[in-house]
Design a protein around this motif. Structure first.
Motif, PDB file in Angstrom:
ATOM      1  N   TYR A  48       0.792  -1.280   0.107  1.00 36.26           N
ATOM      2  CA  TYR A  48       0.053  -0.009  -0.015  1.00 36.26           C
ATOM      3  C   TYR A  48       0.878   1.364   0.148  1.00 36.26           C
ATOM      4  O   TYR A  48       0.735   2.018  -0.693  1.00 36.26           O
ATOM      5  CB  TYR A  48      -0.928  -0.011   1.171  1.00 36.26           C
ATOM      6  CG  TYR A  48      -1.727   1.307   1.259  1.00 36.26           C
ATOM      7  CD1 TYR A  48      -2.833   1.274   0.559  1.00 36.26           C
ATOM      8  CD2 TYR A  48      -1.505   2.368   2.234  1.00 36.26           C
ATOM      9  CE1 TYR A  48      -3.696   2.382   0.608  1.00 36.26           C
ATOM     10  CE2 TYR A  48      -2.086   3.566   2.108  1.00 36.26           C
ATOM     11  CZ  TYR A  48      -3.623   3.548   1.412  1.00 36.26           C
ATOM     12  OH  TYR A  48      -4.451   4.661   1.414  1.00 36.26           O
ATOM     13  N   GLN A  49       1.868   1.240   0.802  1.00 34.33           N
ATOM     14  CA  GLN A  49       2.934   2.502   0.944  1.00 34.33           C
ATOM     15  C   GLN A  49       3.336   2.610  -0.412  1.00 34.33           C
ATOM     16  O   GLN A  49       3.976   3.885  -0.949  1.00 34.33           O
ATOM     17  CB  GLN A  49       3.799   2.055   1.972  1.00 34.33           C
ATOM     18  CG  GLN A  49       3.117   2.188   3.326  1.00 34.33           C
ATOM     19  CD  GLN A  49       2.594   3.659   3.826  1.00 34.33           C
ATOM     20  OE1 GLN A  49       2.891   4.716   2.962  1.00 34.33           O
ATOM     21  NE2 GLN A  49       1.692   3.672   4.463  1.00 34.33           N
ATOM     22  N   GLU A  50       4.012   1.800  -1.223  1.00 35.92           N
ATOM     23  CA  GLU A  50       4.474   1.732  -2.523  1.00 35.92           C
ATOM     24  C   GLU A  50       3.516   2.248  -3.301  1.00 35.92           C
ATOM     25  O   GLU A  50       3.985   3.075  -4.153  1.00 35.92           O
ATOM     26  CB  GLU A  50       5.018   0.322  -2.854  1.00 35.92           C
ATOM     27  CG  GLU A  50       5.772   0.344  -4.080  1.00 35.92           C
ATOM     28  CD  GLU A  50       7.006   1.107  -3.858  1.00 35.92           C
ATOM     29  OE1 GLU A  50       7.543   1.862  -4.921  1.00 35.92           O
ATOM     30  OE2 GLU A  50       7.676   1.308  -2.876  1.00 35.92           O
ATOM     31  N   ILE A  51       2.353   1.810  -3.429  1.00 40.63           N
ATOM     32  CA  ILE A  51       1.308   2.379  -4.179  1.00 40.63           C
ATOM     33  C   ILE A  51       1.255   3.908  -4.113  1.00 40.63           C
ATOM     34  O   ILE A  51       1.043   4.557  -5.072  1.00 40.63           O
ATOM     35  CB  ILE A  51       0.030   1.496  -4.150  1.00 40.63           C
ATOM     36  CG1 ILE A  51       0.183   0.159  -4.777  1.00 40.63           C
ATOM     37  CG2 ILE A  51      -1.238   2.425  -4.874  1.00 40.63           C
ATOM     38  CD1 ILE A  51      -1.146  -0.621  -4.363  1.00 40.63           C
ATOM     39  N   GLN A  52       0.975   4.275  -2.837  1.00 43.51           N
ATOM     40  CA  GLN A  52       0.864   5.788  -2.420  1.00 43.51           C
ATOM     41  C   GLN A  52       1.810   6.324  -2.982  1.00 43.51           C
ATOM     42  O   GLN A  52       2.089   7.435  -3.520  1.00 43.51           O
ATOM     43  CB  GLN A  52       0.827   5.974  -0.954  1.00 43.51           C
ATOM     44  CG  GLN A  52      -0.474   5.256  -0.510  1.00 43.51           C
ATOM     45  CD  GLN A  52      -1.713   5.791  -1.024  1.00 43.51           C
ATOM     46  OE1 GLN A  52      -1.913   7.029  -0.998  1.00 43.51           O
ATOM     47  NE2 GLN A  52      -2.599   4.785  -1.569  1.00 43.51           N
TER      48      GLN A  52
END
Length: 76
Positions: A48-52
């Protein structure tokens, strides 16, 4: 934060449509299964953090200046 203890094959229900099952516990690793409607996005936190981060980078890259280029010559 709500903290619950569960044993393998026990479940946690969130609302009427999300079910979390403890599949297996080995040492410090817990495997969980998640049943949720396809409209609910489920990610591991690091994914999720990488997507953000990718989304933020794309916004900066594609962002056009709000003001037009002010480096023009003024005619006298």
């Amino acid at each position: 934060m709500l903290i619950l203890s569960r044993k393998p094959q026990q479940k946690i229900l969130i609302s009427d449509d999300i079910e979390i099952t403890i599949v297996d516990v080995k040492g410090e690793q817990v495997k969980i299964g998640i049943n949720a409607p396809s409209s609910v996005k489920v990610f591991r936190e690091e994914v999720y953090q990488e997507i953000q981060n990718e989304n933020k980078a794309a916004l900066v890259k594609d962002k056009k200046p709000v003001l037009p280029d002010l480096n023009f010559k003024i005619k006298k």
